[in-house]
Design a protein around this motif. Structure first.
Motif, PDB file in Angstrom:
ATOM      1  N   THR A 189     100.252  42.434  59.680  1.00 41.07           N
ATOM      2  CA  THR A 189     101.677  42.105  59.778  1.00 41.07           C
ATOM      3  C   THR A 189     102.414  42.379  58.465  1.00 41.07           C
ATOM      4  OG1 THR A 189     100.948  40.294  61.189  1.00 41.07           O
ATOM      5  CG2 THR A 189     103.256  40.283  60.521  1.00 41.07           C
ATOM      6  N   THR A 190     101.815  41.933  57.375  1.00 41.53           N
ATOM      7  CA  THR A 190     102.480  42.076  56.076  1.00 41.53           C
ATOM      8  C   THR A 190     102.765  43.537  55.774  1.00 41.53           C
ATOM      9  OG1 THR A 190     101.337  40.104  55.307  1.00 41.53           O
ATOM     10  CG2 THR A 190     102.268  41.537  53.609  1.00 41.53           C
ATOM     11  N   HIS A 214     108.030  33.505  57.678  1.00 45.59           N
ATOM     12  CA  HIS A 214     106.893  33.563  56.753  1.00 45.59           C
ATOM     13  C   HIS A 214     107.316  34.448  55.576  1.00 45.59           C
ATOM     14  CE1 HIS A 214     102.891  34.947  55.408  1.00 45.59           C
ATOM     15  NE2 HIS A 214     102.369  33.922  56.057  1.00 45.59           N
ATOM     16  N   SER A 261     106.053  36.877  54.412  1.00 43.48           N
ATOM     17  CA  SER A 261     105.841  38.292  54.752  1.00 43.48           C
ATOM     18  C   SER A 261     107.032  38.923  55.449  1.00 43.48           C
ATOM     19  CB  SER A 261     104.647  38.439  55.695  1.00 43.48           C
ATOM     20  OG  SER A 261     103.479  38.098  55.046  1.00 43.48           O
ATOM     21  N   ASN A 275     104.979  29.966  62.181  1.00 41.46           N
ATOM     22  CA  ASN A 275     103.628  29.512  61.810  1.00 41.46           C
ATOM     23  C   ASN A 275     103.618  28.087  61.279  1.00 41.46           C
ATOM     24  OD1 ASN A 275     104.972  30.488  59.398  1.00 41.46           O
ATOM     25  ND2 ASN A 275     103.023  30.261  58.346  1.00 41.46           N
ATOM     26  N   ASP A 280     108.320  39.643  64.159  1.00 43.47           N
ATOM     27  CA  ASP A 280     107.042  39.342  63.528  1.00 43.47           C
ATOM     28  C   ASP A 280     106.218  38.565  64.554  1.00 43.47           C
ATOM     29  OD1 ASP A 280     104.981  38.004  62.304  1.00 43.47           O
ATOM     30  OD2 ASP A 280     106.148  37.233  60.635  1.00 43.47           O
ATOM     31  N   ALA A 287     102.987  37.809  64.461  1.00 42.70           N
ATOM     32  CA  ALA A 287     101.693  37.340  63.947  1.00 42.70           C
ATOM     33  C   ALA A 287     101.178  36.110  64.696  1.00 42.70           C
ATOM     34  CB  ALA A 287     101.798  37.039  62.447  1.00 42.70           C
ATOM     35  N   GLN A 288     102.095  35.176  65.001  1.00 45.94           N
ATOM     36  CA  GLN A 288     101.656  33.921  65.643  1.00 45.94           C
ATOM     37  C   GLN A 288     101.839  33.948  67.154  1.00 45.94           C
ATOM     38  OE1 GLN A 288      99.932  31.709  64.206  1.00 45.94           O
ATOM     39  NE2 GLN A 288     100.277  32.269  62.074  1.00 45.94           N
ATOM     40  N   SER A 344      98.819  41.138  63.395  1.00 43.78           N
ATOM     41  CA  SER A 344      97.524  41.324  62.721  1.00 43.78           C
ATOM     42  C   SER A 344      96.400  41.023  63.708  1.00 43.78           C
ATOM     43  CB  SER A 344      97.369  40.336  61.554  1.00 43.78           C
ATOM     44  OG  SER A 344      98.484  40.381  60.696  1.00 43.78           O
ATOM     45  N   HIS A 375      93.445  39.858  62.997  1.00 46.42           N
ATOM     46  CA  HIS A 375      92.604  38.703  62.652  1.00 46.42           C
ATOM     47  C   HIS A 375      93.142  37.390  63.207  1.00 46.42           C
ATOM     48  CE1 HIS A 375      94.939  36.704  59.370  1.00 46.42           C
ATOM     49  NE2 HIS A 375      95.497  37.892  59.270  1.00 46.42           N
ATOM     50  N   LYS A 376      94.400  37.377  63.628  1.00 47.06           N
ATOM     51  CA  LYS A 376      94.932  36.148  64.227  1.00 47.06           C
ATOM     52  C   LYS A 376      94.734  36.157  65.744  1.00 47.06           C
ATOM     53  CE  LYS A 376      98.384  35.508  60.592  1.00 47.06           C
ATOM     54  NZ  LYS A 376      97.915  34.358  59.800  1.00 47.06           N
TER      55      LYS A 376
HETATM   56  N1  PLP Z   1     104.017  36.238  59.758  1.00 50.39           N
HETATM   57  C1  PLP Z   1     103.597  35.064  60.204  1.00 50.39           C
HETATM   58  C2  PLP Z   1     104.479  34.265  61.116  1.00 50.39           C
HETATM   59  C3  PLP Z   1     102.348  34.576  59.828  1.00 50.39           C
HETATM   60  O1  PLP Z   1     101.928  33.387  60.275  1.00 50.39           O
HETATM   61  C4  PLP Z   1     101.539  35.356  58.971  1.00 50.39           C
HETATM   62  C5  PLP Z   1     100.227  34.850  58.500  1.00 50.39           C
HETATM   63  O2  PLP Z   1     100.013  33.672  58.419  1.00 50.39           O
HETATM   64  C6  PLP Z   1     102.022  36.590  58.550  1.00 50.39           C
HETATM   65  C7  PLP Z   1     103.261  36.999  58.962  1.00 50.39           C
HETATM   66  C8  PLP Z   1     101.207  37.472  57.654  1.00 50.39           C
HETATM   67  O3  PLP Z   1     100.094  37.957  58.328  1.00 50.39           O
HETATM   68  P1  PLP Z   1      98.970  38.786  57.541  1.00 50.39           P
HETATM   69  O4  PLP Z   1      98.585  37.964  56.359  1.00 50.39           O
HETATM   70  O5  PLP Z   1      97.883  38.959  58.536  1.00 50.39           O
HETATM   71  O6  PLP Z   1      99.601  40.087  57.154  1.00 50.39           O
END
Ligand code: PLP
Length: 405
Positions: free
Chosen positions: A94-95, A122, A124, A174, A199, A201-202, A222, A224-225
């Motif tokens: 994601t980042t 986040h 990111s 998150n 985004d 990610a969650q 991502s 890994h989540k």
């Molecule tokens: N965005 C959200 C809402 C997240 O919860 C996270 C990670 O916790 C990220 C972005 C960043 O993800 P990553 O560290 O896998 O790039």
């Protein structure tokens, strides 16, 4: 359909280990999820039997690796409802996906332009836009969040102006667990001709994701989540947008013709994938998403919603607990503070009882400060968590509070 959680837990060897002499209760799924055996086996199989570089080999192994890599891209496109595999760019996560867009978008941003984000992003999905604004003398505007942890949609409408060049918003927070109305947001933004980056990610492991129905222009997540490996993720972009954007990084693979004076670039999605990609990561991500598909994202959502509801109810029975984030639409994340007790102390004590939770600002410092806090304790759920684990967690919090008070 109810999931067979006991059966599912057998797929995750780490869940049967002990931590600090106690059975592990893993409630840090928002930070990263554990991996099922199938994903680990996929990684081993790739490196034991298939490892080869992609896209440039005439030999058999390279052809197999290329075909599997591109098949993973096709599957992932289907998983998120993308129109074409070319719209899936593999990134580190994601980042990197957000940094990629916030960097290449520079060509469309000038002095006085605005980027609209929300107060629940986040870091990111905040810092890359802030840095873009700084470089271009543009302004970052922020949609506020109410006490329940929901976006103030009236402010959102007022904050999109003719100067807005991008809306960047989390699908799910998150920290708060809030599910944002991304379809509505893209509708409002598109009415003003503004693209939207979501985004995810969650969201990816907890909700059905359909980028075409949402109509977002970009979607980041991502692996890994979502029960996949670390170090790989996706940037989905609408083909029209990806064609308009300049490359993010330069090197092998992303080029067409190279000369000392001039270079032409490859077609989508390769134009954005400079260098050797994480082939094994892509295959393992495909396996992880198939694991989600096999169990059914709606079944997973229902199970996690039930856990969340139960944990919230039980936690509220403890003295001095305040839940941070009580949106009408929320999922899988339970943040809280306990009057007079530092989140770090609470987190450390429950860890002694085998319970893994996260404490702090969760990489969303401005949001946590919005609630007048420096941190929260966060429990977050995944497919394999059980009601018994919620009971252990509640008991651990109660005992820790008794000790700390
Ligand atoms: N965005 C959200 C809402 C997240 O919860 C996270 C990670 O916790 C990220 C972005 C960043 O993800 P990553 O560290 O896998 O790039």
């Amino acid at each position: 359909m109810a999931l067979n959680i006991e059966q599912i837990r057998k797929d995750f060897p780490i869940l049967s280990r002990k931590v600090n002499g106690k059975p592990l209760v893993y409630l840090d799924n928002a930070a990263t999820t554990q991996k099922p055996v199938g994903v680990m086996e996929r990684i081993t199989r790739y490196y034991s039997e298939e490892n080869s570089n992609v896209h440039r080999g005439v030999h058999r192994l390279s052809q197999v690796a290329t075909e599997e890599f591109e098949e993973a891209r096709r599957y992932i496109a289907g998983f998120i409802g993308a129109g074409k595999p070319e719209e899936i760019v593999f990134t580190r996560g994601t980042t990197e996906s957000v940094n990629f867009i916030a960097t290449v978008f520079q060509q469309f941003i000038g002095a006085g332009d605005e980027i609209l984000i929300t107060a629940m992003e986040h870091h990111s999905n905040l810092v890359p836009w802030q840095q873009l604004c700084r470089r271009q003398n543009a302004a970052m505007k922020v949609v506020p969040v109410n006490e329940r942890g929901e976006l103030d949609m009236e402010s959102f409408k007022n904050l999109i102006t003719s100067k807005t060049k991008m809306v960047a918003v989390a699908h799910v927070s998150n920290v708060l667990g809030t599910i944002n109305p991304v379809e509505k947001i893209t509708g409002l933004a598109h009415d003003k001709g503004v693209p939207v980056l979501v985004d995810g990610a969650q969201a990816i492991a907890h909700l059905p994701v359909d980028v075409r129905r949402t109509d977002c222009d970009f979607y980041a997540f991502s692996a890994h989540k979502a029960y996949g490996p670390m170090g790989i993720g996706v940037l989905y972009g609408k083909e029209e947008w990806l064609n308009k954007l300049s490359p993010y990084q330069f090197g092998g693979e992303m080029v067409d013709q190279v000369g000392f004076k001039e270079t032409t670039f490859n077609v989508l999605p390769f134009k954005f994938e400079a260098g050797t990609p994480d082939v094994c990561g892509a295959l393992a991500m495909e396996t992880a998403l198939k694991y989600i598909e096999k169990n059914g994202i709606e079944n997973i959502r229902q199970h996690e919603d039930e856990l969340l509801e139960y944990a919230t109810r039980e936690l509220k029975k403890l003295r001095g607990i305040k839940i941070i984030g009580e949106a009408a639409e929320k999922t899988a994340v339970l943040s809280f503070v306990a009057g007079g007790v530092h989140p770090y102390d609470l987190g450390t004590l429950v860890d002694q009882m085998g319970v893994a939770v996260r404490t702090g600002h969760h990489c969303a410092q401005p949001l946590v400060e919005r609630f007048g806090l420096s941190g929260t304790v966060r429990a977050s759920f995944g497919i394999y968590n059980t009601f018994e684990e919620v009971d252990i967690f509640i008991r651990a919090v109660r005992q820790a509070l008794d000790m700390l008070r």
